[in-house]
Design a protein around this motif. Sequence first.
Motif, short mmCIF file in Angstrom:
data_model
loop_
_atom_site.label_atom_id
_atom_site.label_comp_id
_atom_site.label_asym_id
_atom_site.label_seq_id
_atom_site.Cartn_x
_atom_site.Cartn_y
_atom_site.Cartn_z
N VAL A 139 0.86 -1.18 0.00
CA VAL A 139 0.00 0.00 0.00
C VAL A 139 0.90 1.23 0.00
O VAL A 139 1.77 1.38 0.87
CB VAL A 139 -0.95 0.01 1.22
CG1 VAL A 139 -1.72 1.32 1.29
CG2 VAL A 139 -1.90 -1.17 1.16
N TYR A 140 0.71 2.07 -0.99
CA TYR A 140 1.46 3.33 -1.12
C TYR A 140 0.51 4.48 -0.82
O TYR A 140 -0.67 4.44 -1.19
CB TYR A 140 2.01 3.49 -2.54
CG TYR A 140 3.07 2.49 -2.89
CD1 TYR A 140 4.41 2.74 -2.59
CD2 TYR A 140 2.75 1.31 -3.53
CE1 TYR A 140 5.40 1.82 -2.90
CE2 TYR A 140 3.73 0.38 -3.85
CZ TYR A 140 5.05 0.64 -3.55
OH TYR A 140 6.02 -0.27 -3.86
N SER A 141 1.05 5.52 -0.20
CA SER A 141 0.21 6.68 0.08
C SER A 141 0.96 7.97 -0.21
O SER A 141 2.19 8.00 -0.21
CB SER A 141 -0.29 6.66 1.53
OG SER A 141 0.80 6.67 2.42
N ALA A 142 0.20 9.00 -0.46
CA ALA A 142 0.76 10.32 -0.72
C ALA A 142 -0.16 11.37 -0.11
O ALA A 142 -1.38 11.19 -0.07
CB ALA A 142 0.90 10.57 -2.22
N LYS A 143 0.46 12.44 0.33
CA LYS A 143 -0.29 13.56 0.89
C LYS A 143 0.37 14.84 0.39
O LYS A 143 1.60 14.96 0.44
CB LYS A 143 -0.26 13.50 2.42
CG LYS A 143 -1.16 14.47 3.10
CD LYS A 143 -1.15 14.21 4.61
CE LYS A 143 -2.18 15.07 5.28
NZ LYS A 143 -2.23 14.81 6.73
N THR A 144 -0.42 15.74 -0.12
CA THR A 144 0.12 17.02 -0.58
C THR A 144 -0.64 18.15 0.11
O THR A 144 -1.78 17.99 0.53
CB THR A 144 -0.03 17.18 -2.11
OG1 THR A 144 -1.42 17.09 -2.46
CG2 THR A 144 0.76 16.13 -2.86
N GLN A 145 0.02 19.28 0.21
CA GLN A 145 -0.62 20.50 0.71
C GLN A 145 -0.37 21.60 -0.30
O GLN A 145 0.65 21.61 -0.99
CB GLN A 145 -0.06 20.92 2.06
CG GLN A 145 -0.56 20.09 3.20
CD GLN A 145 -0.24 20.72 4.55
OE1 GLN A 145 0.77 21.39 4.70
NE2 GLN A 145 -1.10 20.51 5.52
N PHE A 146 -1.32 22.51 -0.38
CA PHE A 146 -1.17 23.62 -1.31
C PHE A 146 -1.89 24.83 -0.75
O PHE A 146 -2.79 24.72 0.09
CB PHE A 146 -1.71 23.25 -2.70
CG PHE A 146 -3.12 22.70 -2.68
CD1 PHE A 146 -4.21 23.54 -2.83
CD2 PHE A 146 -3.34 21.34 -2.53
CE1 PHE A 146 -5.50 23.03 -2.82
CE2 PHE A 146 -4.62 20.82 -2.52
CZ PHE A 146 -5.71 21.67 -2.67
N GLU A 147 -1.48 25.99 -1.23
CA GLU A 147 -2.11 27.23 -0.81
C GLU A 147 -3.53 27.28 -1.37
O GLU A 147 -3.75 27.01 -2.55
CB GLU A 147 -1.30 28.42 -1.33
CG GLU A 147 -1.72 29.74 -0.73
CD GLU A 147 -0.81 30.87 -1.18
OE1 GLU A 147 -1.36 31.92 -1.55
OE2 GLU A 147 0.42 30.70 -1.17
#
Length: 186
Positions: A139-147
């Motif tokens: 299981v691979y996961s990703a999390k991003t944040q942006f303005e």
Amino acid sequence: MKLRMAALAFTAIALTGCASFVAPTYSPDYPSIDRLKTTQLGKVAVGEFQPRSPEAPVNKISLRGAAFVSSNGSFAQYLEDAIRSDLTELRVLDPKAETRIDATLLKNDIDVSGINTGEGVMEVKLSVTKRGQTVHEKVYSAKTQFESSFAGAVAVPKGQSEYPRLVRTLLQTVYADPAFINAVKP
């Protein structure tokens, strides 16, 4: 001041409540592709990416009440097309290859409900099979944040434009995993 905030909130809802937004086209992360080119990958087929149903929870994203959809019919198909694009760029995509990648999309969301910050979350169960035997499953996961913005007219299009970056971030994680690389080597 309260009246002005209420007017802004009403405008944001009015602008986004009935609209439908489409995920932008994926483009490869070339630094990741270039790193993979230095390894000797074998030919790879792309198998089933699930769930396909547009009604599956992971295929339904709402950006402040506005439907956010994949032009491919499902976000699982979007991810499949992204991997196909990368494998084509690497010149290793072969529908008849004995090595095959399958995946199930477990989590998938772009959240623009914050006042200043938006967030993307994706989780995928990916497997690699060779000659019918599973050689890698993770299981691979990703999390991003942006303005982002309080104003929906700003936040919603920003969330829309961030989706390909979320997919690239997930695929960077997959492509950097030595276990994945070993699984797709000849």
